[in-house]
Design a protein around this motif. Structure first.
Motif, PDB file in Angstrom:
ATOM      1  N   LEU A   8       0.816  -1.210   0.000  1.00 38.80           N
ATOM      2  CA  LEU A   8       0.000   0.000   0.000  1.00 38.80           C
ATOM      3  C   LEU A   8       0.855   1.268   0.000  1.00 38.80           C
ATOM      4  O   LEU A   8       0.513   2.262  -0.656  1.00 38.80           O
ATOM      5  CB  LEU A   8      -0.941  -0.002   1.198  1.00 38.80           C
ATOM      6  N   THR A   9       1.974   1.243   0.720  1.00 37.71           N
ATOM      7  CA  THR A   9       2.873   2.400   0.743  1.00 37.71           C
ATOM      8  C   THR A   9       3.483   2.637  -0.632  1.00 37.71           C
ATOM      9  O   THR A   9       3.535   3.775  -1.116  1.00 37.71           O
ATOM     10  CB  THR A   9       3.985   2.195   1.788  1.00 37.71           C
ATOM     11  N   ILE A  10       3.939   1.566  -1.263  1.00 44.57           N
ATOM     12  CA  ILE A  10       4.523   1.693  -2.607  1.00 44.57           C
ATOM     13  C   ILE A  10       3.473   2.193  -3.594  1.00 44.57           C
ATOM     14  O   ILE A  10       3.755   3.057  -4.432  1.00 44.57           O
ATOM     15  CB  ILE A  10       5.129   0.354  -3.054  1.00 44.57           C
ATOM     16  N   ALA A  11       2.248   1.682  -3.495  1.00 46.32           N
ATOM     17  CA  ALA A  11       1.183   2.131  -4.390  1.00 46.32           C
ATOM     18  C   ALA A  11       0.870   3.610  -4.183  1.00 46.32           C
ATOM     19  O   ALA A  11       0.657   4.348  -5.152  1.00 46.32           O
ATOM     20  CB  ALA A  11      -0.067   1.288  -4.166  1.00 46.32           C
ATOM     21  N   ALA A  12       0.843   4.063  -2.941  1.00 48.41           N
ATOM     22  CA  ALA A  12       0.548   5.471  -2.663  1.00 48.41           C
ATOM     23  C   ALA A  12       1.654   6.377  -3.193  1.00 48.41           C
ATOM     24  O   ALA A  12       1.374   7.403  -3.823  1.00 48.41           O
ATOM     25  CB  ALA A  12       0.361   5.675  -1.166  1.00 48.41           C
ATOM     26  N   PHE A  39      -2.436   8.734   4.466  1.00 51.23           N
ATOM     27  CA  PHE A  39      -2.827   9.209   5.786  1.00 51.23           C
ATOM     28  C   PHE A  39      -4.112   8.581   6.324  1.00 51.23           C
ATOM     29  O   PHE A  39      -4.299   8.541   7.538  1.00 51.23           O
ATOM     30  CB  PHE A  39      -2.956  10.733   5.776  1.00 51.23           C
ATOM     31  N   LEU A  40      -4.975   8.077   5.457  1.00 51.67           N
ATOM     32  CA  LEU A  40      -6.212   7.486   5.948  1.00 51.67           C
ATOM     33  C   LEU A  40      -6.214   5.955   5.943  1.00 51.67           C
ATOM     34  O   LEU A  40      -7.046   5.348   6.609  1.00 51.67           O
ATOM     35  CB  LEU A  40      -7.402   7.990   5.121  1.00 51.67           C
ATOM     36  N   ILE A  41      -5.299   5.347   5.199  1.00 50.63           N
ATOM     37  CA  ILE A  41      -5.263   3.887   5.131  1.00 50.63           C
ATOM     38  C   ILE A  41      -3.951   3.333   5.668  1.00 50.63           C
ATOM     39  O   ILE A  41      -3.933   2.532   6.602  1.00 50.63           O
ATOM     40  CB  ILE A  41      -5.516   3.409   3.685  1.00 50.63           C
ATOM     41  N   VAL A  42      -2.835   3.763   5.086  1.00 46.30           N
ATOM     42  CA  VAL A  42      -1.535   3.164   5.422  1.00 46.30           C
ATOM     43  C   VAL A  42      -1.115   3.500   6.848  1.00 46.30           C
ATOM     44  O   VAL A  42      -0.737   2.603   7.610  1.00 46.30           O
ATOM     45  CB  VAL A  42      -0.451   3.600   4.414  1.00 46.30           C
ATOM     46  N   PHE A  43      -1.161   4.768   7.230  1.00 44.76           N
ATOM     47  CA  PHE A  43      -0.689   5.137   8.560  1.00 44.76           C
ATOM     48  C   PHE A  43      -1.495   4.499   9.691  1.00 44.76           C
ATOM     49  O   PHE A  43      -0.905   3.987  10.639  1.00 44.76           O
ATOM     50  CB  PHE A  43      -0.635   6.654   8.719  1.00 44.76           C
ATOM     51  N   PRO A  44      -2.833   4.474   9.632  1.00 47.50           N
ATOM     52  CA  PRO A  44      -3.567   3.786  10.711  1.00 47.50           C
ATOM     53  C   PRO A  44      -3.282   2.283  10.779  1.00 47.50           C
ATOM     54  O   PRO A  44      -3.165   1.725  11.870  1.00 47.50           O
ATOM     55  CB  PRO A  44      -5.036   4.041  10.374  1.00 47.50           C
ATOM     56  N   ILE A  45      -3.150   1.629   9.620  1.00 49.24           N
ATOM     57  CA  ILE A  45      -2.828   0.195   9.639  1.00 49.24           C
ATOM     58  C   ILE A  45      -1.442  -0.025  10.222  1.00 49.24           C
ATOM     59  O   ILE A  45      -1.231  -0.937  11.030  1.00 49.24           O
ATOM     60  CB  ILE A  45      -2.935  -0.398   8.224  1.00 49.24           C
ATOM     61  N   PHE A  46      -0.478   0.818   9.832  1.00 50.08           N
ATOM     62  CA  PHE A  46       0.874   0.700  10.364  1.00 50.08           C
ATOM     63  C   PHE A  46       0.887   0.934  11.872  1.00 50.08           C
ATOM     64  O   PHE A  46       1.542   0.196  12.617  1.00 50.08           O
ATOM     65  CB  PHE A  46       1.797   1.713   9.672  1.00 50.08           C
ATOM     66  N   SER A  47       0.163   1.941  12.336  1.00 54.93           N
ATOM     67  CA  SER A  47       0.120   2.228  13.776  1.00 54.93           C
ATOM     68  C   SER A  47      -0.499   1.079  14.547  1.00 54.93           C
ATOM     69  O   SER A  47       0.011   0.681  15.603  1.00 54.93           O
ATOM     70  CB  SER A  47      -0.687   3.505  14.038  1.00 54.93           C
ATOM     71  N   TYR A  48      -1.570   0.516  14.048  1.00 49.84           N
ATOM     72  CA  TYR A  48      -2.197  -0.623  14.712  1.00 49.84           C
ATOM     73  C   TYR A  48      -1.242  -1.812  14.761  1.00 49.84           C
ATOM     74  O   TYR A  48      -1.108  -2.479  15.787  1.00 49.84           O
ATOM     75  CB  TYR A  48      -3.483  -1.008  13.985  1.00 49.84           C
ATOM     76  N   TYR A  49      -0.566  -2.067  13.657  1.00 50.19           N
ATOM     77  CA  TYR A  49       0.357  -3.202  13.570  1.00 50.19           C
ATOM     78  C   TYR A  49       1.514  -3.051  14.566  1.00 50.19           C
ATOM     79  O   TYR A  49       1.920  -4.012  15.207  1.00 50.19           O
ATOM     80  CB  TYR A  49       0.883  -3.310  12.135  1.00 50.19           C
TER      81      TYR A  49
END
Length: 78
Positions: A8-12, A39-49
Protein backbone atom coordinates in the motif's frame (compact mmCIF):
# COMPACT_ATOMS: atom_id res chain seq x y z
CA UNK A 1 0.43 -7.61 7.48
CA UNK A 2 3.81 -5.99 6.86
CA UNK A 3 3.64 -7.00 3.20
CA UNK A 4 0.23 -5.38 2.88
CA UNK A 5 1.59 -2.19 4.44
CA UNK A 6 4.59 -2.23 2.11
CA UNK A 7 2.43 -2.76 -0.98
CA UNK A 8 0.00 0.00 0.00
CA UNK A 9 2.87 2.40 0.74
CA UNK A 10 4.52 1.69 -2.61
CA UNK A 11 1.18 2.13 -4.39
CA UNK A 12 0.55 5.47 -2.66
CA UNK A 13 4.02 6.83 -3.44
CA UNK A 14 3.74 5.58 -7.02
CA UNK A 15 0.45 7.42 -7.39
CA UNK A 16 1.98 10.63 -6.03
CA UNK A 17 5.05 10.38 -8.28
CA UNK A 18 2.97 9.58 -11.36
CA UNK A 19 0.78 12.56 -10.57
CA UNK A 20 3.80 14.83 -10.74
CA UNK A 21 5.41 13.17 -13.76
CA UNK A 22 2.50 12.45 -16.09
CA UNK A 23 0.83 15.19 -18.10
CA UNK A 24 -2.77 13.96 -18.03
CA UNK A 25 -6.08 15.55 -17.03
CA UNK A 26 -6.32 13.72 -13.70
CA UNK A 27 -2.88 14.44 -12.20
CA UNK A 28 -4.44 16.20 -9.21
CA UNK A 29 -6.57 13.14 -8.53
CA UNK A 30 -3.51 10.86 -8.61
CA UNK A 31 -1.66 13.06 -6.12
CA UNK A 32 -4.74 13.40 -3.93
CA UNK A 33 -5.42 9.67 -3.95
CA UNK A 34 -1.81 8.95 -2.99
CA UNK A 35 -1.77 11.42 -0.10
CA UNK A 36 -5.22 10.40 1.12
CA UNK A 37 -4.40 6.71 1.03
CA UNK A 38 -1.18 7.31 2.95
CA UNK A 39 -2.83 9.21 5.79
CA UNK A 40 -6.21 7.49 5.95
CA UNK A 41 -5.26 3.89 5.13
CA UNK A 42 -1.53 3.16 5.42
CA UNK A 43 -0.69 5.14 8.56
CA UNK A 44 -3.57 3.79 10.71
CA UNK A 45 -2.83 0.20 9.64
CA UNK A 46 0.87 0.70 10.36
CA UNK A 47 0.12 2.23 13.78
CA UNK A 48 -2.20 -0.62 14.71
CA UNK A 49 0.36 -3.20 13.57
CA UNK A 50 3.20 -1.63 15.59
CA UNK A 51 1.21 -0.93 18.78
CA UNK A 52 -0.71 -4.23 18.91
CA UNK A 53 -0.10 -5.92 22.26
CA UNK A 54 1.75 -2.99 23.85
CA UNK A 55 0.65 -0.94 26.83
CA UNK A 56 0.51 2.80 26.03
CA UNK A 57 1.10 3.63 29.70
CA UNK A 58 4.68 2.39 29.35
CA UNK A 59 5.35 5.23 26.91
CA UNK A 60 3.62 8.07 28.80
CA UNK A 61 5.50 10.52 30.99
CA UNK A 62 3.85 9.76 34.30
CA UNK A 63 5.30 10.45 37.75
CA UNK A 64 6.30 6.80 38.16
CA UNK A 65 8.03 6.64 34.78
CA UNK A 66 9.89 9.90 35.45
CA UNK A 67 11.08 8.52 38.79
CA UNK A 68 12.29 5.34 37.04
CA UNK A 69 14.22 7.39 34.49
CA UNK A 70 15.84 9.52 37.20
CA UNK A 71 16.80 6.42 39.17
CA UNK A 72 18.34 4.78 36.09
CA UNK A 73 20.33 7.95 35.35
CA UNK A 74 21.66 7.99 38.92
CA UNK A 75 22.65 4.33 38.62
CA UNK A 76 24.56 5.02 35.39
CA UNK A 77 26.54 7.84 36.99
CA UNK A 78 27.64 5.69 39.95
Amino acid sequence: MKYLIAILTIAAFTSIILGFVLEVDYTEKLIGFGVTSLFLIVFPIFSYYRWKGKDPKDYMLTKENLDKMKASQRDKKN
